[in-house]
Design an enzyme around this catalytic site. Structure first.
Site, mmCIF file in Angstrom:
data_model
loop_
_atom_site.group_PDB
_atom_site.id
_atom_site.type_symbol
_atom_site.label_atom_id
_atom_site.label_comp_id
_atom_site.label_asym_id
_atom_site.label_seq_id
_atom_site.Cartn_x
_atom_site.Cartn_y
_atom_site.Cartn_z
ATOM 1 N N HIS A 17 0.795 -1.226 0.012
ATOM 2 C CA HIS A 17 0.132 0.009 0.124
ATOM 3 C C HIS A 17 0.946 1.160 0.145
ATOM 4 C CE1 HIS A 17 -3.567 2.473 1.174
ATOM 5 N NE2 HIS A 17 -2.612 3.222 1.780
ATOM 6 N N GLU A 18 1.838 1.352 0.745
ATOM 7 C CA GLU A 18 2.787 2.458 1.070
ATOM 8 C C GLU A 18 3.651 2.664 -0.101
ATOM 9 O OE1 GLU A 18 2.084 4.561 3.014
ATOM 10 O OE2 GLU A 18 0.644 3.281 4.355
ATOM 11 N N HIS A 21 2.000 4.551 -2.876
ATOM 12 C CA HIS A 21 2.171 5.731 -2.721
ATOM 13 C C HIS A 21 3.437 6.463 -2.802
ATOM 14 C CE1 HIS A 21 -1.889 6.610 -0.695
ATOM 15 N NE2 HIS A 21 -1.234 5.753 0.328
#
Length: 365
Positions: A17-18, A21
């Site tokens: 997920h990170e 980003h």
């Protein structure tokens, strides 16, 4: 098993997920000052040649990427930070939106990919019998469907005006609505018939002792035998998308029912329950654990897209307002919104954690 399962489940999902980003931010030239798996005190880490601090933190309940110009790990914009090259706030609005959306989109794509892989490896279930699986073949003892007037040979065409594809679709729609009044549209000897009934509320317990509540009407199909049909990778992808869409619909229905009181808030679970389920699924084998990982990844995507300040969806909500107003939301309104959002998230964490603790065996559950 619980600890190992939790680490193997949440660690990779949060990291991916990170990374979503981080990688899109790097692509657009935004500098990341910190990349953390977990919150709180740093346990281990290093600084790369780009000046990003990669670290493992003490509280394993998520993670964050702190970009240049962020006031804190929640990515609240710092109103006093200078708008200089490489800062998040200096990036164009559409770039900021894509950077924020990249995290939950990564989780969504991962879930779709896992579901598609299962279809490609195992195959998709197809009905091979000539008999329509929506045809009622028998009733269970005490069936609410039989009591309401349904008959053997009736074909269930729709529920509450929504068409039914097959018996699995019928079973899923009923199971999601325990104790609810529903309208069934039937085809009886070529004529349409409508029957209204209230589904039975049934409490079930799985092999691990986990309770669940589901709806039941007490019917069995007359036919509709399923077999697994081989599919190629290209055909498996839309099947993975459809399965993700169906599961998301179930999540939305569940949340609506909790808000309206149809389901108990006790059904919400947090980190302890995820750890318990991950250990249980791991004990069933790799396939069960990977499938569970896909469900949690889909949950992460869904939750992070909610328009709550401090979550990715909250940031996107502010960017939408900025696009409409053609100027950013004021710093005071932004700060109060994020404070409120963080408070809501913390309150939810408290509720689900209390639910998790109460469900432990030491409390008699």
């Amino acid at each position: 098993m619980y600890v190992i399962g939790f680490a193997l489940l949440l660690g990779p999902l949060v990291t991916l997920h990170e990374l979503g980003h981080y990688l899109v931010g790097r692509w657009f030239g935004v500098k990341a000052e910190a990349f953390s798996v977990g919150f709180g005190k740093e346990l281990a880490g290093f600084t790369d040649r780009h000046g990003t601090r990669w670290k493992l933190s003490a509280l394993p309940l998520g993670g964050y990427v702190q970009f240049k110009g962020d006031m804190n790990p929640a990515s609240v914009p710092d109103p006093h930070a200078p708008a200089e090259p490489g800062s998040f706030q200096n990036a164009a609005l559409w770039k900021r939106a894509l950077i924020v959306a990249a995290g939950p989109v990564t989780n969504l794509l991962l879930a779709i990919g896992i579901f598609a892989a299962f279809f490609a490896i195992i195959g998709k279930p197809v009905i091979v019998d000539e008999e329509d699986s929506r045809t009622i073949g028998a009733f269970s003892e005490g069936s609410v469907a039989e009591a309401a007037g349904m008959q053997v040979g009736d074909i269930v065409v729709a529920i509450d005006g929504r068409p039914i594809r097959d018996f699995t679709d019928l079973k899923t729609k009923v199971a999601l609505h325990p104790g609810k009044r529903m309208i069934f549209t039937l085809e009886r000897e070529g004529r349409p018939v409508e029957i209204t009934l209230t589904t039975a509320r049934v409490e079930r317990t799985d092999s691990f002792g986990n309770p669940s509540t589901e709806g039941l009407i007490g019917v069995a199909p007359a036919g509709g035998k399923y077999e697994l049909e081989e599919v190629g990778v290209l055909e498996a992808i839309p099947l993975g998308v459809k399965q993700s869409w169906d599961f998301t619909g179930m999540m939305i229905t569940g949340i609506k029912q909790i808000v309206t009181g149809e389901r108990s808030v006790k059904e919400l679970g947090g980190p302890l329950k995820i750890a318990k389920f991950s250990g249980e699924q791991m004990s069933l084998g790799a396939a069960a654990f990977i499938h569970f990982a896909a469900l949690i990844s889909l949950n992460l995507a869904f939750i992070n897209f909610l328009p709550i300040p401090a979550l990715d969806g909250g940031h996107l909500m502010f960017y939408a307002a900025e696009a409409i107003r053609r100027k950013p939301v004021g710093p005071q309104a932004t700060e109060w919104a994020y404070r409120t959002g963080i408070a809501l998230v913390l309150m939810l964490m408290v509720v689900v954690t209390v639910n998790d603790i109460i469900s432990l065996p030491i409390f008699g559950s």
